[in-house]
Design an enzyme around this catalytic site. Structure first.
Site, PDB file in Angstrom:
ATOM      1  CB  ALA A  66      -8.311   4.792   0.187  1.00 30.12           C
ATOM      2  N   GLY A 109      -5.254   5.416  -4.094  1.00 31.94           N
ATOM      3  CA  GLY A 109      -5.316   6.825  -3.681  1.00 31.94           C
ATOM      4  C   GLY A 109      -3.943   7.483  -3.636  1.00 31.94           C
ATOM      5  CD  GLU A 112      -7.757   8.010  -6.945  1.00 31.03           C
ATOM      6  OE1 GLU A 112      -7.751   7.606  -5.763  1.00 31.03           O
ATOM      7  OE2 GLU A 112      -8.780   8.014  -7.651  1.00 31.03           O
ATOM      8  CD  GLU A 132      -7.923   2.271  -6.643  1.00 31.17           C
ATOM      9  OE1 GLU A 132      -7.192   1.733  -7.492  1.00 31.17           O
ATOM     10  OE2 GLU A 132      -7.716   3.413  -6.189  1.00 31.17           O
TER      11      GLU A 132
HETATM   12  N1  CAA Z   1      -4.910   0.158   3.556  1.00 29.49           N
HETATM   13  C1  CAA Z   1      -4.668  -0.290   4.806  1.00 29.49           C
HETATM   14  N2  CAA Z   1      -3.502  -0.914   5.163  1.00 29.49           N
HETATM   15  C2  CAA Z   1      -2.574  -1.060   4.210  1.00 29.49           C
HETATM   16  C3  CAA Z   1      -2.756  -0.621   2.893  1.00 29.49           C
HETATM   17  C4  CAA Z   1      -3.987   0.029   2.578  1.00 29.49           C
HETATM   18  N3  CAA Z   1      -4.248   0.536   1.361  1.00 29.49           N
HETATM   19  N4  CAA Z   1      -1.668  -0.925   2.153  1.00 29.49           N
HETATM   20  C5  CAA Z   1      -0.807  -1.534   2.999  1.00 29.49           C
HETATM   21  N5  CAA Z   1      -1.354  -1.623   4.243  1.00 29.49           N
HETATM   22  C6  CAA Z   1      -0.740  -2.222   5.431  1.00 29.49           C
HETATM   23  C7  CAA Z   1      -0.758  -3.718   5.375  1.00 29.49           C
HETATM   24  O1  CAA Z   1      -1.986  -4.235   5.807  1.00 29.49           O
HETATM   25  C8  CAA Z   1       0.396  -4.063   6.291  1.00 29.49           C
HETATM   26  O2  CAA Z   1      -0.045  -3.924   7.606  1.00 29.49           O
HETATM   27  P1  CAA Z   1       0.249  -5.121   8.693  1.00 29.49           P
HETATM   28  O3  CAA Z   1       1.755  -5.071   8.864  1.00 29.49           O
HETATM   29  O4  CAA Z   1      -0.502  -4.690   9.900  1.00 29.49           O
HETATM   30  O5  CAA Z   1      -0.220  -6.376   8.064  1.00 29.49           O
HETATM   31  C9  CAA Z   1       1.400  -2.926   6.056  1.00 29.49           C
HETATM   32  O6  CAA Z   1       0.640  -1.868   5.473  1.00 29.49           O
HETATM   33  C10 CAA Z   1       2.523  -3.280   5.087  1.00 29.49           C
HETATM   34  O7  CAA Z   1       1.950  -3.766   3.894  1.00 29.49           O
HETATM   35  P2  CAA Z   1       2.341  -5.164   3.210  1.00 29.49           P
HETATM   36  O8  CAA Z   1       2.858  -6.112   4.233  1.00 29.49           O
HETATM   37  O9  CAA Z   1       1.180  -5.602   2.379  1.00 29.49           O
HETATM   38  O10 CAA Z   1       3.570  -4.677   2.283  1.00 29.49           O
HETATM   39  P3  CAA Z   1       4.082  -5.370   0.930  1.00 29.49           P
HETATM   40  O11 CAA Z   1       5.344  -4.688   0.582  1.00 29.49           O
HETATM   41  O12 CAA Z   1       4.087  -6.847   1.064  1.00 29.49           O
HETATM   42  O13 CAA Z   1       2.963  -5.003  -0.171  1.00 29.49           O
HETATM   43  C11 CAA Z   1       1.487  -3.542  -1.388  1.00 29.49           C
HETATM   44  C12 CAA Z   1       2.812  -3.677  -0.597  1.00 29.49           C
HETATM   45  C13 CAA Z   1       1.555  -4.381  -2.659  1.00 29.49           C
HETATM   46  C14 CAA Z   1       1.290  -2.066  -1.716  1.00 29.49           C
HETATM   47  C15 CAA Z   1       0.315  -4.046  -0.481  1.00 29.49           C
HETATM   48  O14 CAA Z   1       0.434  -3.458   0.809  1.00 29.49           O
HETATM   49  C16 CAA Z   1      -1.039  -3.744  -1.014  1.00 29.49           C
HETATM   50  O15 CAA Z   1      -1.500  -4.379  -1.932  1.00 29.49           O
HETATM   51  N6  CAA Z   1      -1.702  -2.714  -0.423  1.00 29.49           N
HETATM   52  C17 CAA Z   1      -3.042  -2.327  -0.838  1.00 29.49           C
HETATM   53  C18 CAA Z   1      -2.996  -1.524  -2.120  1.00 29.49           C
HETATM   54  C19 CAA Z   1      -4.402  -1.151  -2.561  1.00 29.49           C
HETATM   55  O16 CAA Z   1      -5.218  -1.993  -2.880  1.00 29.49           O
HETATM   56  N7  CAA Z   1      -4.659   0.170  -2.596  1.00 29.49           N
HETATM   57  C20 CAA Z   1      -5.923   0.701  -3.074  1.00 29.49           C
HETATM   58  C21 CAA Z   1      -6.790   1.108  -1.907  1.00 29.49           C
HETATM   59  S1  CAA Z   1      -8.400   1.599  -2.438  1.00 29.49           S
HETATM   60  C22 CAA Z   1      -8.255   3.228  -2.921  1.00 29.49           C
HETATM   61  O17 CAA Z   1      -7.184   3.807  -2.894  1.00 29.49           O
HETATM   62  C23 CAA Z   1      -9.566   3.885  -3.363  1.00 29.49           C
HETATM   63  C24 CAA Z   1      -9.474   5.289  -3.843  1.00 29.49           C
HETATM   64  O18 CAA Z   1      -9.533   5.577  -5.023  1.00 29.49           O
HETATM   65  C25 CAA Z   1      -9.408   6.436  -2.911  1.00 29.49           C
END
Ligand code: CAA
Length: 258
Positions: A66, A109, A112, A132
């Site tokens: 998400a 998500g 999911e 999460e």
């Molecule tokens: N939400 C918003 N932006 C996101 C994102 C997310 N879930 N995941 C990645 N992005 C964005 C980053 O902020 C980044 O944007 P900028 O270039 O503007 O900084 C861009 O996408 C590229 O990401 P990274 O530079 O972080 O890429 P990476 O290869 O270094 O890392 C990753 C990849 C490990 C997946 C990392 O992006 C990350 O940890 N993302 C978040 C994952 C996460 O926590 N997801 C769970 C969300 S909560 C949820 O899903 C609740 C539910 O049940 C519905």
């Protein structure tokens, strides 16, 4: 092609393709994107010419969960009123097969979403998990439930508590994905599989999905009664007559979905 902002749709023979398209944020699933995705699924579900739906994503990852920036300031009452997961519930009502082709991260998500699909083809570089917990929350779109039902509570807790990612090979070992493929052939193989399923009698395919979905939730007795009714129902179709007649005549059947 389509008028969506965060996804593309395409039709390839009898396969409806949906492509997540926010590659600059690894297809982070904001709420409008989920609404578009569900609308596209429902549109394909109603289209008589589409037999199978293929879900893929643009860029290096399937979906990184998400959109954290979108939900960062949310409060419980806002979330209760928004009822965003009702959109996800609509996905569970899609009657046609949904096949996912997954590369890179499919986490939170995004995972999911994968767990909401019927068949999953994963690239060797795919990574799955529920991060999460690292954000001080937990999955909210069915992740804890579906992961537990598929791999059991011990492994589910291990991944849900640590937030660690696991690779495609591990996902395959735990029955979370059907095949692991080199990324270069992932989409072609997933499409070939989708086209193969699309040639099968559509009403059989539909009622098989319906029965398997029920079998996950109901007792063995209840799901066997349910199976029986669907088995009987298929004897009302022209495709049953054609399939059995073709067998007797030693020829290939021609299925019409009637
Ligand atoms: N939400 C918003 N932006 C996101 C994102 C997310 N879930 N995941 C990645 N992005 C964005 C980053 O902020 C980044 O944007 P900028 O270039 O503007 O900084 C861009 O996408 C590229 O990401 P990274 O530079 O972080 O890429 P990476 O290869 O270094 O890392 C990753 C990849 C490990 C997946 C990392 O992006 C990350 O940890 N993302 C978040 C994952 C996460 O926590 N997801 C769970 C969300 S909560 C949820 O899903 C609740 C539910 O049940 C519905």
């Amino acid at each position: 092609m389509s008028n969506y902002q965060y996804i593309f749709t395409e039709i390839d023979d009898a396969v409806g393709k949906i492509i997540l398209n926010r590659p600059e944020v690894l297809n982070a699933l904001n709420r409008p994107m989920i609404t578009e995705l569900v609308n596209a699924l429902e549109t394909f579900n109603k289209n008589e010419n589409i037999k199978v739906i293929l879900l893929t994503a643009n860029g290096r990852s399937f979906a990184a969960g998400a959109d954290i920036k979108e939900m960062k300031e949310d409060d419980p009452i806002y979330l209760e009123k928004l009822d965003q997961f009702a959109e996800w519930d609509r996905m569970s009502l899609i009657k046609k097969p949904i096949i996912a082709a997954v590369q890179g991260y499919a986490v939170g998500g995004g995972f999911e979403l994968v767990l909401s699909c019927d068949i999953v083809f994963a690239a060797e570089n795919a990574k799955f998990g529920f991060p999460e917990v690292n954000l001080g929350v937990m999955p909210g779109a069915g992740g804890t439930v579906k992961l537990t039902k598929t791999i059991g509570p011990r492994k589910a807790l291990e991944w849900l508590w640590t937030g660690e990612y696991f690779d495609a090979k591990k996902a395959y070992e735990y029955g979370l994905v059907n095949q692991v493929l080199p990324v270069e052939v992932l989409f072609d193989e997933a499409m070939a599989f989708a086209k193969k399923v699309a040639t099968q009698p559509p009403l059989s395919i539909r009622l098989i999905k319906d029965t398997v979905t029920k079998a996950v939730d109901l007792s063995i007795y209840e799901s066997m009664q349910y199976e029986r009714k669907n088995f009987y129902l298929l004897f009302a179709t022209d495709d049953q007559k054609e399939g059995m007649q073709a067998f007797v005549e030693k020829r290939q059947p021609i299925f019409k979905g009637k």
